[in-house]
Scaffold this motif. Sequence first.
Motif, mmCIF file in Angstrom:
data_model
loop_
_atom_site.group_PDB
_atom_site.id
_atom_site.type_symbol
_atom_site.label_atom_id
_atom_site.label_comp_id
_atom_site.label_asym_id
_atom_site.label_seq_id
_atom_site.Cartn_x
_atom_site.Cartn_y
_atom_site.Cartn_z
ATOM 1 N N ARG A 6 0.831 -1.207 0.000
ATOM 2 C CA ARG A 6 0.000 0.000 0.000
ATOM 3 C C ARG A 6 0.864 1.255 0.000
ATOM 4 N NH1 ARG A 6 -3.317 -3.068 3.591
ATOM 5 N NH2 ARG A 6 -2.274 -2.125 5.369
ATOM 6 N N LEU A 7 1.952 1.233 0.755
ATOM 7 C CA LEU A 7 2.871 2.368 0.774
ATOM 8 C C LEU A 7 3.483 2.603 -0.596
ATOM 9 C CD1 LEU A 7 4.420 4.529 2.404
ATOM 10 C CD2 LEU A 7 6.141 2.769 2.917
ATOM 11 N N ILE A 12 3.571 5.770 -5.745
ATOM 12 C CA ILE A 12 3.447 5.811 -7.205
ATOM 13 C C ILE A 12 2.345 6.777 -7.626
ATOM 14 C CG2 ILE A 12 2.792 4.452 -9.239
ATOM 15 C CD1 ILE A 12 5.613 3.979 -8.339
ATOM 16 N N VAL A 13 1.201 6.723 -6.959
ATOM 17 C CA VAL A 13 0.075 7.608 -7.286
ATOM 18 C C VAL A 13 0.468 9.064 -7.073
ATOM 19 C CG1 VAL A 13 -2.248 8.305 -6.566
ATOM 20 C CG2 VAL A 13 -1.701 5.885 -6.864
ATOM 21 N N PHE A 14 1.187 9.362 -5.993
ATOM 22 C CA PHE A 14 1.589 10.749 -5.718
ATOM 23 C C PHE A 14 2.520 11.290 -6.794
ATOM 24 C CE2 PHE A 14 4.906 13.494 -3.939
ATOM 25 C CZ PHE A 14 4.124 14.601 -3.614
ATOM 26 N N LEU A 15 3.528 10.481 -7.124
ATOM 27 C CA LEU A 15 4.480 10.936 -8.137
ATOM 28 C C LEU A 15 3.835 11.053 -9.504
ATOM 29 C CD1 LEU A 15 7.625 8.910 -7.024
ATOM 30 C CD2 LEU A 15 7.201 11.365 -6.736
ATOM 31 N N SER A 16 2.941 10.121 -9.813
ATOM 32 C CA SER A 16 2.262 10.190 -11.102
ATOM 33 C C SER A 16 1.408 11.435 -11.192
ATOM 34 C CB SER A 16 1.395 8.937 -11.319
ATOM 35 O OG SER A 16 2.193 7.779 -11.297
ATOM 36 N N LEU A 954 14.444 11.817 -11.971
ATOM 37 C CA LEU A 954 15.487 11.228 -11.130
ATOM 38 C C LEU A 954 14.953 10.908 -9.729
ATOM 39 C CD1 LEU A 954 18.485 10.452 -10.854
ATOM 40 C CD2 LEU A 954 18.931 12.812 -10.141
ATOM 41 N N ILE A 955 14.165 11.851 -9.186
ATOM 42 C CA ILE A 955 13.578 11.624 -7.864
ATOM 43 C C ILE A 955 12.620 10.437 -7.902
ATOM 44 C CG2 ILE A 955 12.029 12.624 -6.129
ATOM 45 C CD1 ILE A 955 13.297 15.335 -6.775
ATOM 46 N N THR A 956 11.849 10.332 -8.995
ATOM 47 C CA THR A 956 10.909 9.215 -9.135
ATOM 48 C C THR A 956 11.654 7.881 -9.143
ATOM 49 O OG1 THR A 956 9.428 10.637 -10.407
ATOM 50 C CG2 THR A 956 9.067 8.268 -10.563
ATOM 51 N N VAL A 961 13.267 2.911 -6.371
ATOM 52 C CA VAL A 961 14.306 2.010 -5.863
ATOM 53 C C VAL A 961 14.205 1.890 -4.343
ATOM 54 C CG1 VAL A 961 16.794 1.700 -5.605
ATOM 55 C CG2 VAL A 961 15.849 2.430 -7.809
ATOM 56 N N ALA A 962 13.980 3.047 -3.685
ATOM 57 C CA ALA A 962 13.852 3.025 -2.216
ATOM 58 C C ALA A 962 12.633 2.220 -1.786
ATOM 59 C CB ALA A 962 13.762 4.461 -1.692
ATOM 60 N N ALA A 963 11.522 2.401 -2.537
ATOM 61 C CA ALA A 963 10.306 1.658 -2.200
ATOM 62 C C ALA A 963 10.517 0.162 -2.374
ATOM 63 C CB ALA A 963 9.143 2.144 -3.073
ATOM 64 N N ILE A 964 11.216 -0.202 -3.448
ATOM 65 C CA ILE A 964 11.504 -1.622 -3.676
ATOM 66 C C ILE A 964 12.371 -2.178 -2.539
ATOM 67 C CG2 ILE A 964 12.721 -3.239 -5.190
ATOM 68 C CD1 ILE A 964 11.842 -1.451 -7.549
ATOM 69 N N TYR A 965 13.393 -1.391 -2.140
ATOM 70 C CA TYR A 965 14.272 -1.855 -1.056
ATOM 71 C C TYR A 965 13.498 -1.979 0.255
ATOM 72 C CZ TYR A 965 18.021 -2.008 2.363
ATOM 73 O OH TYR A 965 18.846 -2.363 3.391
ATOM 74 N N ILE A 966 12.642 -0.979 0.551
ATOM 75 C CA ILE A 966 11.858 -1.013 1.793
ATOM 76 C C ILE A 966 10.901 -2.202 1.773
ATOM 77 C CG2 ILE A 966 10.084 0.214 3.118
ATOM 78 C CD1 ILE A 966 11.456 2.826 2.216
#
Length: 981
Positions: A6-7, A12-16, A954-956, A961-966
């Motif tokens: 969910r996080l 993803i929704v926010f960045l999109s 770049l931030i996206t 990557v951070a979300a995948i790692y978390i």
Amino acid sequence: MAMALRLYLLLIVFLSSAIVSFSLYEDQVGLMDWHQRYIGKVKHAVFHTQKTGRKRVIVSTEENVVASLDLRHGEIFWRHVLGTKDAIDGVDIALGKYVITLSSEGSMLRAWNLPDGQLVWETSLHSAQHSKSLLSVPVNLKFDKDYPILVFGGGYLHAVSPIDGEVLWKKDFTAEGFEVKRVLQPLESSIVYVLGFLHSSEAVFYQIDSKSGEVVAEKSKAFPGGFSGEISSVSNDKVVVLDSTRSILVTISFVDGEISFQKTLISSLVEDSGEAEILSPLLSNMLAVKVNKRTIFVRVGDQGKLEAVDSLSDETAMSDSLPVADDQVAFASVHHEGSKIHLTVKLVDDLDTVLLRESIQMDQHRGRVDRVFINNYIKTDRSNGFRALIVMEDHSLLLLQQGAIVWSREEGLASVTDVTTAELPVEKDGVSVAKVEHTLVDWLKGHILKLKGSLLLASPEDVVAIQEMRMKSSGRSKLTRDHNGFRKLFIALTRAGKLFALHTGDGRIVWSTLLNSPACARPSGISLYQWQVPHHHAMDENPSVLVVGRCGSDSSSPGVLSFVDVYTGKEISSSDIGHSVVQVMPLPLFTDSMEQRLHLIADTDGHVHLYPKTPEALGIFQREFQNVYWYNVEGDDGIIRGHGMKSSCAGETADEYYFTTRELWTVVFPSESEKIISTLTRKPNEVVHTQAKVSTDQDVLYKYVSRNLLFVATVSPKGAGEIGSVTPEESALVVYLIDTVTGRILHHLSHQGCQGPVHAVFSENWVVYHYFNLRAHKYEVTVVEIYDQSRAENKNVWKLVLGKHNLTAPISSYSRPEMFTKSQSYFFPQSVKTIAVTSTAKGITSKQLLIGTIGDQILALDKRFVDPRRTLNPSQAEKEEGIIPLTDSLPIIPQSYITHSLKVEGLRGIVTAPAKLESTTHVFAYGVDLFYTRLAPSKTYDSLTDDFSYALLLITIVALVAAIYITWALSEKKELSEKWR
């Protein structure tokens, strides 16, 4: 795991949403388009320099513009562009607050508010015949409203109230053979003097009461030999005119209501005199006469005696006389010598007294001085100072004051006649990122600003900084070409014979050149062609353009060729070619080793001349000798003729580049029923991506694409006038498609009850044209598409896919074509000035029609709206192909105006050119104004936009990557805890 997912989805929704919501319009203004406002060549100027209020000069121009210019900077306070048939005859200021303009041959008088240019009143004046128009705003009326404005035009003298434009009285001067020459009203007098000539042999003098319009006195006196030429008013009771032989100056005095003549031989004033010409400047008790290429100043004595007091070169321009302090009258003379302008102000009564003498350095060659207007002011030391507004040969406008050019305006760009494009030079050394963003800190600062803009968090100061950064980093104004083809030069040729190179990035003038001809001062009928366009193996050669003109207005006048370097603007060479120029035929498919394009020039004798005159060009041409055809249109006679090559004239003359021709065919339209009003061909350099079009029933339609097709529109002779001047039964519009090799009429279409003007555009296998339907009282647009039916065996789409089709069969204009057409007509709600079509590098991108409307804006209309296959209820297959349901009218979508809220005043033409990116096309529109933009008819599908935020991307990526790692860490932790249970 579910919480991590969910996080992840929330991020993803926010960045999109952040990416989608990026639409910062404020900082995008002017990034892809520019608009330049002009007024044209000035012909009248009136200064308004009161102590209170802004100092300005009111001007009228040859482009039918009345404008108010700031005397400090030359900027336009306000302007009005009148109609093409509403030429301005005079301009003045009344009551200190109204600008008075007379136009349309003395039939339209208007008053404009001086500060803001708002129309105060407009009066239509009665006109019965063509005549010279005169505007007289008495000196008393500058501040006293009791005196009327006097207007002569159309054979009538009108007195008009300056308050509301009411006609107070009018006087009829339409007697046969009578021509009014001057309308005078002495200071503080209520009597108006009207002087005219009857049959050019009798002077007639009227005295009219300005309050009532009653004739107080009328006198006439015959002059043996008659008068000719213009008249010069030298005082309130004297004028000077030339006799019919132009060798005698006649002083006409009308003191106390009596007419008297006094003759003075010009030979007694000037030695070796010839025919004379009275010049236009109005000088007090003096006139200027041009004799033997010299300007002679002639003083008029109290008894009408004439005396030559000074002379100047005929290249000198003079102003009208101007009252200065202590009842003195001065005038200015200006001439251009070398790179300097010499300005002299003298007293009219004492030419030895020089009030001002200045020499001002010019930054570029602008030709001779054409007109000069002067104004005086009081300096701090209480002496007289002068400012001069001068109009140059190239139509530029300059203000001179205190020995310097205060400002200048390139008004030649208001009269562009022809346009072509050119590439910029290749950047050889390259530019590193460090030249744009010097340090890492600047780089980070720039991307932070972009991120703030993307998230709609930018302050007004940030918006300005973002725009400046984009302008700097985009490099759009660099003088080298870019990989997208966005940076180009538009080469514009003006009516004055001056070439301008305009940068597509910001519209600035890269260089300008006033063409010099050794044979004549001002070539006429000039046109512009691409001459040398070097490619890979000839990159050391600079590209060049060819300018063709004539030394005279007649078609039999000798021609002049000028070659200009596109990169530097230097005139490579200019020469008199020794023969007339009737038609110039570029041969873009034939070039020599230096990438010079071959051109044929036809003369009045029916012969053609090959250029360049080199043995290599001659060899190339002789190999294709039998494959060269052309046509000419004799519009007045209703004849179109086709020509081919016959033989070389090398045996008859020493010129081996001189060829005879033969007439191959003739199409004659009956003069009693048809009159040619429009002709059009395809662009010779147009790229067609594919000749095949797959229809909705899976058949293949082959476009009939030919460089030899000519579109011709004719109308009934009665219907050639203004719209609505005939009934629907009296007018018919007929269009033809003619093969210019054989003269065969391939298709014709008749529109009963319709008339012109016809504006058309021809592209690929279709033509779209605009006209007026008298029966429906609406404008219409018709599209005709032409298809080749001779390839019926290749109609199956699977043959095309599997490569079993035959497209190698030779196509000849001499073989009778099997073709069919599809056509459709639509109502269009506006009148049209011009139509163009977008062009791209490979011809893949969808086409858009660029329609120049009567409102001087440009509408981009998708070609799908004028698809002849549109039906009321399209099938599912047609909808998938993009066919729009049929409507009787074409839509005008406000968002489709590429000029947005701007106007290209006096719009005359639209030029398109492809960029290197297939999605993008350059659009350049010209009239009194200039406008440029980049257009992507199918959106920018092959590139990222200029405002794409790389920082946000770049931030996206980092966030993903951070979300995948978390997510991975949380998943491992959860799995480990489950194992310990």
